[in-house]
Design an enzyme around this catalytic site. Structure first.
Site, short mmCIF file in Angstrom:
data_model
loop_
_atom_site.label_atom_id
_atom_site.label_comp_id
_atom_site.label_asym_id
_atom_site.label_seq_id
_atom_site.Cartn_x
_atom_site.Cartn_y
_atom_site.Cartn_z
N GLU A 46 -2.05 0.37 13.28
CA GLU A 46 -3.11 0.87 12.42
C GLU A 46 -4.47 0.79 13.12
OE1 GLU A 46 -3.72 -1.51 8.90
OE2 GLU A 46 -4.84 0.11 7.93
N GLU A 51 0.85 -1.19 0.00
CA GLU A 51 0.00 0.00 0.00
C GLU A 51 0.90 1.24 0.00
OE1 GLU A 51 -3.47 -0.40 2.25
OE2 GLU A 51 -4.25 1.53 1.66
C1 BGC Z 1 -5.21 2.86 4.64
C2 BGC Z 1 -5.64 3.97 5.55
C3 BGC Z 1 -6.54 4.85 4.76
C4 BGC Z 1 -7.73 4.01 4.48
C5 BGC Z 1 -8.89 4.67 3.87
C6 BGC Z 1 -6.40 2.06 4.28
O1 BGC Z 1 -6.12 1.03 3.44
O2 BGC Z 1 -4.19 2.10 5.20
O3 BGC Z 1 -4.81 4.41 6.47
O4 BGC Z 1 -6.79 6.11 5.28
O5 BGC Z 1 -7.39 2.87 3.74
O6 BGC Z 1 -9.95 4.24 4.55
#
Ligand code: BGC
Length: 905
Positions: free
Chosen positions: A757, A493
């Site tokens: 997270e 990501e």
């Molecule tokens: C990310 C987040 C991001 C989110 C959006 C995720 O996959 O890691 O931090 O803000 O998607 O909802």
């Protein structure tokens, strides 16, 4: 292991010396000694220090010289502001300018400091280099050595080998030699066998469709008289490598293969200049790098090294001519921010070998970076494999499920020397543990890397867990500010999610000087805004067609406004106001009723909240109000009264709509969740007479849950500030010290060294959280850092202050803390506070930079007990503005002060 270099630490520089007023820490465009300045009137700034109370700069004078000739003398200019815009003779390209600032205090004493900046390419017609790349026609596809039968994974099988480029330049003796370099891809520049500069992952990641950054290197010291060899290694990087979760090799997001652009400019004593750029005369080849990919890792076969390839005498007759791709320079911009660098080396805290030939190395800290591997006694062809992970499974093996498709694996094939070292250059991993297989006699050193934003602040206190939390959020900042502010550094990501960035920004600004870093990112945000005005959810804009999510798109207003507040540089507002307006207009256009329900994009709500569901309409409309209000304020700063009035009026109407729709007569906010109250209270969306009731509902919710939080990304950073603003900092402290699920302490109890997270990244009940989305290095929930600095230690600024000219020092002794301290480098200079409670007495030490006028709240129930350095305030000549039940409030100019007061009585 013999360390080639040991890099350590990420700490605040020592406090500047006292003595007479003097300037220090000179910057040009927010950067220390930048090389590629290409604005015509760069901003020059400095900080101030003085050992004398009440000192301030009364006047300054700047002189700038280039090659010994004067370029600007500002003359003495009255003013306290330690910054100015260059206004001398027009700057010329590829030059070095030394500049001096002299400052004068009110007493007429003068002091000076010096620095320099270098210029990049100021006129488009000065570009003389073409983009070059690999020509598949002239060089056969890469063939791995015949003895190497190991299959590559499906994902890495399609990765092409990086290319090596070189060209020998016959140089007449030169007084200065500079190289401008960039790539659509990643490059490492070599000159006569040496690496140029210490930047990593250059040129960095920007929205390459509109902006490709270049770096400038002064390589005078690397070339002598006679032939000089300029070489470069070129890899895919963000341009043509794997990016995000799209498994197809980047789906050719920017380009199919990387390209290089190099321009050497040598100045000779007689005033003439030699310019050599990349063109068809450059030669290219493959080398020991079989592939290099940001997500997958690197494969380096040391047997394929071509010693001397970057030296003049090398025989490159077997190399092929490079292919000229194009000659466009339109999108080239000087790099706006600090490069990524290795900033700290980590010696492993533990190494364990299992029966299956695996060595598991523990760095003791989750980082973004890579390792330096030392291999001893490995026969030629031995392949040593390094896998990286953030955690270990229960059986002690490396846990990688949360990396999704990112292989994060490096391979080193030994040349067969007694000792060899390997360090990948074109990849970065998010990891704490490394699994080494293939050879036993190995040593590993962790190398943390990130955008090298200067450390600006430090917080500490008497509680171990809070100190660990502070460390965790600093490491998450470091691990995620890698060229752009990313969500996470480990899985497939690593994107510039806009909400993550905006909620964490206030914390980030305290930890480091991120002015230049975010200035570049905002340029990418503006490039990516749609014709309608919608802001993409990730910047640089890649991967998804997602746009305009509430709280995400609002980065367009929140980020420039906050940067302005902190750094006091109006230009960020000037550059961003049109984008702020387009964003707010877009939301308004689709939501004429002013409740933001349409065009909400992927509406993530209060992302990763714990066990509740904050009303998405409440969240969206609160952000709409915030963005309209910030746009009004930005316009007012820029003197655009009509524009300011328009958005202020819109803000007022959104506020009314919010109250009508969501706030009940008893002060409840629809949904009755913590984040709902926090947003409404923080952004002034509760009518004054209902504020106490709304606060009561918020507190009641926390109490009902046994003082547990439920907030996600949008709410979490507001807990401390809102609770303490309404006198509930005891509750804020309880959340801070909590170690039950969900809390920061819960992750710390489990050994977290970075911010997770999700609150449930790991739980007793379920073990590891959902693998589809479970990063252990994600800063959004770490936005509590702002409150540690501004609340606990009390280092903030008044609501209408900009650039910390009017600091607000209001510490909040409480919780389990006996003491807390913070120091922060404001644009004026060092601001700090330290409080301690001992023996029924509170001591508060404060340092205020020259030119600032600070309001200090000395917390005590007995204002008459307050002393400064042992003297009652009136006698000490300190201006008391008011006394309340909880504090004595005074105003002080620059200097150091030690307040004492009775505590607890
Ligand atoms: C990310 C987040 C991001 C989110 C959006 C995720 O996959 O890691 O931090 O803000 O998607 O909802």
């Amino acid at each position: 292991m013999g360390l080639v270099s040991a890099v350590s630490g990420w700490s605040l520089p020592p406090a500047p010396a006292g003595g007479a007023l003097h300037p220090y820490d000179l910057r040009c465009e927010h950067l220390a000694t930048p090389q590629g300045i290409a604005t015509r009137a760069p901003r020059l700034s400095w900080r101030l220090a003085s050992g004398r109370r009440g000192d301030a700069q009364a006047a300054y004078r700047i002189t700038v010289r280039s090659g010994g000739a004067p370029a600007w003398d500002s003359g003495w200019i009255d003013g306290q502001d330690p910054s100015a815009s260059y206004a001398g003779t027009p700057l010329t390209s590829f030059a070095r300018y030394t500049w001096q600032v002299q400052v004068r205090s009110a007493d007429g004493e003068e002091a000076a400091a010096e620095s320099w900046f270098g210029t990049g390419v100021l006129h488009p017609d000065e570009w003389a280099a073409a983009w070059i790349g690999h020509d598949p026609e002239t060089l056969p596809p890469f063939e791995p050595p015949a003895d190497d039968r190991e299959p590559r994974s499906v994902r890495t099988a399609s990765l092409p080998p990086p290319r090596y480029f070189r060209r020998v330049v016959d140089l007449r003796p030169a007084t200065s030699v500079r190289i401008v370099c960039t790539a659509r891809g990643l490059y490492e520049l070599r000159v006569n066998g040496h690496r140029a500069g210490d930047g990593e992952l250059t040129p960095g990641w920007t929205d390459y469709r509109y902006r490709v950054p270049y770096q400038v290197y002064d390589v005078t010291g690397l070339v002598g008289d006679g032939p000089a060899c300029v070489g470069a290694v070129l890899a895919d990087g963000w341009w043509s490598g794997s990016l995000g979760w799209d498994g197809r090799r980047q789906a050719q997001r920017y380009g199919r293969r990387p390209e290089l652009l190099v321009q050497l400019v040598a100045d000779h004593a007689d005033g003439s200049r030699t310019v050599v750029g990349t063109d068809g005369s450059w030669r290219e080849s493959t080398g020991p790098l079989r592939y290099a990919d940001l997500l997958m890792g690197e494969w380096y076969d040391a047997r394929l090294e071509q010693p001397g390839w970057d030296l003049p005498g090398f025989d490159d007759s077997s190399w092929a001519p490079a292919r000229v791709v194009d000659t466009g320079h339109d999108v080239l911009v000087p790099s706006a921010a600090e490069p990524v660098r290795v900033t700290e080396d980590l010696v492993p805290v533990g190494t364990r070998r299992d029966g299956a030939g695996r060595t598991i190395v523990d760095l003791g800290q989750n980082i973004a970076g890579r390792v330096r591997l030392t291999v001893r006694g490995a026969p030629a062809g031995t392949r040593v494999t390094l896998r990286h992970g953030e955690a270990l499974d229960e059986d002690g093996s490396l846990y990688t499920a949360n990396l999704r498709s990112a292989e994060a694996t490096d391979h080193y094939v030994a040349a067969g020397l007694p000792e060899e070292t390997f360090e990948p250059r074109f990849t970065v991993h998010g990891f704490r543990y490394v699994e080494v297989t293939g050879h036993d006699d190995v040593e590993v050193l962790g190398r943390a890397m990130h955008s090298d934003t200067p450390v600006a602040g430090e917080f500490s206190c008497s509680d171990d867990m809070v100190r660990r939390l502070t460390s965790n959020l600093r490491w998450s900042q470091r691990g995620n500010f890698v060229s752009v502010p990313t969500d996470c550094p480990q899985r497939d990501e690593r994107l510039g999610w806009t909400a993550d960035a905006q909620v964490f920004l206030p914390t980030a600004c305290y930890n480091a000087d991120v002015a230049a870093f975010f200035t570049g990112w905002l340029a990418d945000l503006r490039c990516a805004q749609t014709a309608e005005g919608a802001v993409p959810d990730v910047v640089p804009h890649v991967m998804t067609e997602r746009h305009g999510a509430p709280g995400w798109g609002d980065a367009a207003t929140v980020v420039p406004w906050h940067l302005y507040r902190v750094y006091g540089d109006e230009r960020v507002l000037r550059d961003s106001l049109p984008s702020m307006r387009r964003w707010v207009d877009h939301v308004e256009r689709h939501n004429p009723g002013l409740i933001w329900r349409e065009r909400v994009g992927s509406h993530y709500g209060d992302w990763l909240q714990a066990g509740v569901r904050t009303s998405r309409d409440v969240l969206a409309t609160a952000y709409f109000a915030l963005s309209a209000g910030l746009t009004a304020r930005a316009a007012a700063v820029l003197g655009l009264a009509d524009v300011a009035e328009h958005y202020a009026e819109l803000r007022a109407r959104i506020g009314e709509a919010f109250v009508r729709e969501f706030v009940s007569a008893d002060g409840r906010v629809s949904g009755d969740t913590q984040t709902g109250y926090l947003l409404a209270l923080a952004h002034g969306l509760v009518p004054d007479d209902l504020v106490p009731a709304a606060v009561r509902h918020l507190v009641a919710d926390l109490e009902r849950r046994g003082r547990r939080l439920t907030t996600g990304f949008a709410g979490v950073g507001l807990l401390g500030p809102v609770l303490s603003a309404y006198g509930h900092h005891d509750l804020a402290y309880d959340l801070l010290h909590d170690d039950r699920y969900p809390s920061w302490g819960y992750s710390i109890k489990r050994g977290a060294t970075t911010i997770w997270e999700r609150w449930d990244g790991w739980t007793e009940e379920n073990g590891f959280g959902p693998v589809a989305m479970n990063s252990f290095n994600h800063y959004a929930l770490g936005s509590v850092g702002e409150w540690l600095y501004s609340g606990v230690a009390g280092l903030g600024q008044e609501e209408d202050s900009v650039g910390f000219r009017r600091p607000l020092i209001r510490p909040l002794p409480g919780g389990r803390l006996r003491w807390a301290a913070a120091a922060y480098d404001t644009p004026l200079g060092r601001l700090s506070s330290r409080w301690e409670i001992s023996g029924g007495e509170l001591t508060l030490e404060v340092r205020v930079p020259p030119g600032a006028l600070a309001t200090v709240h000395v917390p005590t129930k007995d204002p008459s007990s307050v002393r400064e350095s042992g003297t009652p305030l009136a006698t000490a000549g300190i201006d008391v503005i008011k006394s309340t039940e909880a504090a004595s409030v005074c105003q002080v100019g620059s200097g150091r002060y030690t307040f004492t007061a009775s505590w607890g009585r």
